[in-house]
Enzyme design. Structure first.
Site, mmCIF file in Angstrom:
data_model
loop_
_atom_site.group_PDB
_atom_site.id
_atom_site.type_symbol
_atom_site.label_atom_id
_atom_site.label_comp_id
_atom_site.label_asym_id
_atom_site.label_seq_id
_atom_site.Cartn_x
_atom_site.Cartn_y
_atom_site.Cartn_z
ATOM 1 N N SER A 138 -3.061 -5.979 -12.734
ATOM 2 C CA SER A 138 -3.880 -6.964 -13.446
ATOM 3 C C SER A 138 -3.575 -6.979 -14.945
ATOM 4 O O SER A 138 -3.583 -8.034 -15.570
ATOM 5 C CB SER A 138 -5.367 -6.694 -13.198
ATOM 6 N N THR B 190 2.349 0.752 -16.396
ATOM 7 C CA THR B 190 2.258 1.301 -15.037
ATOM 8 C C THR B 190 1.034 2.224 -14.959
ATOM 9 O O THR B 190 0.475 2.596 -15.984
ATOM 10 C CB THR B 190 3.540 2.082 -14.670
ATOM 11 N N THR C 162 -1.512 14.222 -15.505
ATOM 12 C CA THR C 162 -0.983 15.582 -15.400
ATOM 13 C C THR C 162 0.480 15.667 -15.826
ATOM 14 O O THR C 162 0.871 16.537 -16.599
ATOM 15 C CB THR C 162 -1.113 16.094 -13.946
ATOM 16 N N VAL D 128 -6.846 3.815 -25.996
ATOM 17 C CA VAL D 128 -8.176 4.284 -26.407
ATOM 18 C C VAL D 128 -9.088 3.094 -26.701
ATOM 19 O O VAL D 128 -8.776 2.257 -27.542
ATOM 20 C CB VAL D 128 -8.092 5.193 -27.660
ATOM 21 N N ASP E 269 -11.772 11.368 -18.678
ATOM 22 C CA ASP E 269 -11.224 10.182 -19.346
ATOM 23 C C ASP E 269 -11.524 10.212 -20.845
ATOM 24 O O ASP E 269 -10.638 9.970 -21.680
ATOM 25 C CB ASP E 269 -11.819 8.916 -18.714
ATOM 26 N N LYS F 57 -8.877 10.699 -24.212
ATOM 27 C CA LYS F 57 -8.864 9.830 -25.397
ATOM 28 C C LYS F 57 -8.993 10.656 -26.670
ATOM 29 O O LYS F 57 -8.364 10.356 -27.690
ATOM 30 C CB LYS F 57 -9.967 8.778 -25.283
ATOM 31 N N GLY G 188 -11.124 -3.091 -19.029
ATOM 32 C CA GLY G 188 -10.951 -4.438 -18.499
ATOM 33 C C GLY G 188 -9.512 -4.873 -18.701
ATOM 34 O O GLY G 188 -8.883 -4.506 -19.695
#
Lengths: 328, 328
Positions: B10, B82, B87, B138, B207, B211, B305
C-alpha cells in the site's frame, strides 16, 4: 561562512553570542546598530564589541552605516534583524534588496519586508543565485516555515490556522484561569514584558494578521496585503464571555486562519473546547496545517523572545550552509 | 528525477499514485514486489502495472529481482519500502547498501536498517556523495526528523519524548473514554485495522523503542540497540488504573523518552494531566523536543497509514531534488 549582522538589539546580540559560543564555524565580520557600525573582515571581537556597546551605546563607529557594511564588508549572508516597520518595510527592505542585488544570501526576522515585498525579493534572490530565509518572522522558534516548505513538501496545504500571537494568548489564558478583566490581564502582560507600552499591534490582531500575510504570500503564492485580512482583536472581549464559555468546557483563543479553498485570511477570537490541540497556555503559539496527504500536522512552541528568534535565525544560517550548493 | 521503488504494497503503490497524479516531475523507472519486478527506463505505465498487479498479484516479471533493478535500472533515488525486519534489517539492508554503493540516493520507510546500521549506511552515503533519508521511519507524516535536523539546527537537544505508537494510543484512549478493558480495546483496534493480528510489536512498546533507537542514533549520534531501551508496554494496564487516574483529571499514555543528560532511552506507560500537550486522542502521535534555544517544540500528527508514510517519502524525495547539489 561569514555573516554581517544589521541590528544589534537583544536578537542581534543573541545571535552573536550563540554563533560564538557554539563553535558553529560561522564568523561575524560586521555588525551595525542604528547609530554605528563595525567591519572586521577577520571576525569581530565580540567581547570588545559588547563591552563598547554597554559603555557607549554604540557597537562601532558612527561613520560606518548599514549601507557601507552591505557594500564593503566581506560576508556570505546578511543577517537583517533591525526593527520592523509594517507599513513601509524600511529601512530593512532597502538593506535586503541591496544585499541580494550584490549576490549575498539574506536571513531576516523582519516581518515588514517579507509581508510587503516577498515576491519581488524572491525574484531578486533567484536572479542572483541567493537564498532568502525568514523562519523567524512567523512563530519564533517553531520551525513552521521550514516544515511547510520542506518537511511537508509535496503536500497540498488546505488550511493553516492557529494561535500566532503569544501576547493575546497570555491575556486570554489569564482572563480564563483567574477571572481577570481584559485590562487587568493586559497590565499583567505589560509588567511581565509580554506586551508593549502600546499594545495595539498585538491585541488588535495586527501582528497575527501580518503573519498570515507572510504565510499566504510565501508558502501559498498569494499576493495579499494586511488589508486583505479580516481582523478582529481581543480588546473588546469580556471576562464574562470567557466565564460563560468555561461553563461548557470551552474557552476563547485568538485564531488566525488561512482557508485556501475559500481564499480567506481571517484573525478573530474563537470559541474552542478546552482540550482542543490549539488551546495552549500562556505565551505559546500553536499552528495546524491541514494537508491532503499528511492530514493535520500541529506545531506548538514559543512564538517570541530574543533567544527563540535567534534560534530561528541560526537554523536558517545552518540551512544555507548545508544546502547552498543546491540552488546557487 | 528518476526513482526505483522496491516494495509495492500500500505504501509503494501510494507513492506511485502521488508521484504520477501530482505532476511532481518525478519519473518511476522501476518497481518490484516480493515476487516480481519491472524496469522501464522511460517511465513505467502505472495504470498498466496496477492492473497487472490486481489481476496476477505481480507488478512485473518474475525474473526481475530487486538486485537486478538496483544494478541495472536507470534511477537517481532508490525508494525502499519493503516490509521491516527489526532483527536483521534484511533484505532491505542489503538493497540500501547496494544502492548507496552504486552512488544512488536512498529514501526508506524501513525501520530495521536505520535502527540497526545507520552509522555504517551514513558513512557509505557520505563516501559516495549520496543522501540517505528516512523521515517515514518515525511518526509517519510528522516532519520530525527533518525538523530536528534542519528546522531546529543549531539547537542542543536535551530531551525527546512523546507518543510514538498510534495503536497503543488508540487503545489507551478507548480504555479511558469508554471504560473498556485492555482486551476489549485491543479487539476494537484490530477490527478497525489499527492493530495487527499479532499486536506484540506495538503493545509491548517495541515499535516505540525502535523509533527511539532511530532518533538516538541518527539525530544524537548515539550507538544504541533495541536492548538499550528500558521497555514496558501497555499490555498489563487495567481499566481500573485509568479510572483511578481520571478521578484526579489524569490519564495514562505510552511515552517514549530519550534523556540526553542521563543517556537513558525508555518506553513506559506514564500518568499525565488530561490537558497535557502530549495527551492526544486516538491514533495520533505527539512528540516534544526540549532544546536549549528554541525551548520545547511539540509536533502532533498522524503517525501511521500508507498515505501518511507516502507523504514522508515524497517530502524526502523533493528535498533530495532541492538540496542535492549541496552535498553530492
Amino acid at each position: 561562512m561569514k555573516i554581517a549582522i544589521l541590528g544589534f538589539g537583544s536578537v542581534g546580540r543573541g545571535i552573536a553570542n550563540i554563533v560564538n559560543s557554539k563553535n558553529t564555524g560561522i564568523i561575524i565580520t560586521a555588525v551595525a546598530d542604528s547609530k554605528s557600525g563595525l567591519i572586521e573582515n577577520n571576525g569581530i571581537d565580540l567581547d570588545a564589541v559588547l563591552e563598547n556597546k554597554k559603555k557607549t551605546g554604540l557597537c562601532g563607529k558612527e561613520n560606518i552605516t548599514p549601507d557601507e557594511i552591505i557594500e564593503n564588508a566581506d560576508y556570505d549572508v546578511l543577517v537583517e534583524v533591525t526593527p520592523t516597520d509594517a507599513t513601509t518595510g524600511e529601512p530593512a527592505l532597502g538593506y535586503i534588496k541591496k544585499a541580494l542585488g550584490a549576490g549575498k544570501h539574506v536571513v531576516t526576522s523582519n516581518k515588514g519586508p517579507i509581508a510587503l515585498e516577498y515576491k519581488a525579493l524572491k525574484e531578486l534572490a533567484d536572479k542572483n543565485g541567493c537564498l532568502l530565509k525568514y523562519e523567524a518572522t512567523v512563530c519564533g522558534a517553531i520551525p513552521l516555515i521550514h516544515s511547510l516548505q520542506y518537511g511537508l513538501a509535496g503536500n497540498e496545504i488546505k488550511k493553516i490556522y492557529g494561535v500566532f500571537n503569544g501576547t493575546c494568548n497570555y491575556i486570554l489564558t489569564r482572563m480564563a484561569d483567574e477571572g481577570l478583566t481584559y485590562k487587568q490581564a493586559l497590565l499583567e502582560a505589560r509588567e511581565l514584558g509580554y506586551a508593549e507600552a502600546d499594545p495595539t499591534y498585538d491585541v488588535k490582531g495586527i501582528d497575527a494578521a501580518i503573519k498570515l500575510v507572510i504565510l499566504a504570500n510565501t508558502i501559498l503564492g498569494y499576493d495579499k496585503t494586511l488589508q486583505d485580512v479580516e481582523t478582529e482583536g481581543i480588546d473588546r472581549l469580556t471576562s464574562e464571555a470567557l466565564l460563560l464559555a468555561a461553563e461548557d468546557d470551552l474557552t476563547i483563543r485568538l485564531i488566525g486562519e488561512i482557508d485556501v479553498g475559500k481564499k480567506i485570511l481571517r484573525v478573530s477570537p474563537r470559541v474552542l473546547p478546552k482540550n482542543h490541540t490549539l488551546v495552549v497556555q500562556d505565551t505559546l503559539n500553536a499552528v495546524t496545517a491541514e494537508t491532503d496527504l499528511a492530514g493535520d500536522v500541529t506545531f506548538i512552541g514559543k512564538g517570541a523572545g530574543s533567544i527563540e528568534t535567534a534560534s530561528a535565525i541560526i537554523s536558517d544560517l545552518l540551512f544555507i550552509r548545508e544546502c547552498n550548493g543546491g540552488r546557487s
